[in-house]
Design an enzyme around this catalytic site. Structure first.
Site, PDB file in Angstrom:
ATOM      1  N   GLY A 196       0.832  -1.395  -0.005  1.00 29.48           N
ATOM      2  CA  GLY A 196      -0.011  -0.055   0.092  1.00 29.48           C
ATOM      3  C   GLY A 196       1.061   1.233  -0.011  1.00 29.48           C
ATOM      4  CB  CYS A 197       0.195   4.596   1.016  1.00 23.85           C
ATOM      5  SG  CYS A 197       1.090   6.265   1.338  1.00 23.85           S
TER       6      CYS A 197
END
Ligand code: MHO
Length: 225
Positions: free
Chosen positions: A28-29
């Site tokens: 993810g981020c």
């Protein structure tokens, strides 16, 4: 602190402590994983970047087919690849529903040797035995890692201007600061994964001149968060 200081030097790839290894994860981020892994003793350096794709010069705005990843340099005598894998799978949900943001947030795991591959299989079997389902993580051989822009390095630490000002005085350049073990730990602290007492205790065990250790500790204790 000068560029010849042991702490700074130990964080440069190439001149790193002998036997250090690399792990690269997409989960993810990349801001949070950098802070998560950065707080762990045995992790000597973290950086965020783009990997797994073919676009030649990815940037945040033009990532192409790459994925946001964190690259971790670690000392396997202190933390193993297997332990990092457990942290990886215990801290994100690999299912990318409807390919949200395409491949940008793909759950992605790279292996760079047969030992890593065997560890991945061992941890997957261990998780299976615990009743956990097969993670939807793409597992691929290590390929080019493209460093992300400065604003994405040590993202949480950079929210604290006083910390950055004080660290600027310790390190010779932004690159040295960003590559340091100290910045990795403080980035973990800025996100709430560790605390000052633990960092100070750990610094006292780092292989550095005691006078440099005390200087460093005095400096970080003065930071206003
Ligand atoms: N917080 C941003 C993600 C940034 S990360 C570097 C967002 O929610 O879109 O992908």
């Amino acid at each position: 602190m000068s560029g010849s200081d042991e702490l700074t030097r130990s964080c440069q790839p190439g001149s790193l402590l002998i036997g250090a290894e690399l792990a690269t994860f997409g989960m993810g981020c990349f801001w949070s994983p950098e802070a998560l892994f950065g707080h762990l003793p045995g992790v000597v350096r973290t950086c965020t970047g783009y990997a797994g794709g073919t676009a030649p010069e990815p940037t945040y705005r033009q990532m192409g087919d790459h994925t946001e990843t964190v690259q971790i340099t670690f000392d396997p005598a202190i933390i193993s690849f297997g332990e990092l894998l457990e942290v990886f799978w215990n801290n994100h949900n690999p299912v990318n529903i409807n390919e949200y943001k395409g491949r940008q947030y793909q759950s992605l795991l790279f292996y760079s040797n047969e030992g890593h591959k065997a560890e991945i299989n061992r941890i997957l079997r261990k998780r299976e035995a615990l009743g956990k389902s097969e993670p939807a993580t793409e597992i691929v051989p290590a390929s080019a890692f493209h460093l992300a822009e400065d604003r994405h390095q040590k993202y949480y630490l950079k929210r604290f201007q006083d910390a950055m000002d004080k660290l600027d005085n310790l390190f010779g350049s932004q690159a040295e600061l960003q590559n340091s073990t100290l910045a990795a730990r403080l980035n973990g602290l800025a996100k709430g994964y560790t605390n000052m007492e633990r960092i100070v205790m750990e610094v006292r065990n780092w292989r550095m001149e005691p006078s440099n250790q005390e200087r460093l500790i005095a400096c970080i204790k003065e930071i206003k968060w």
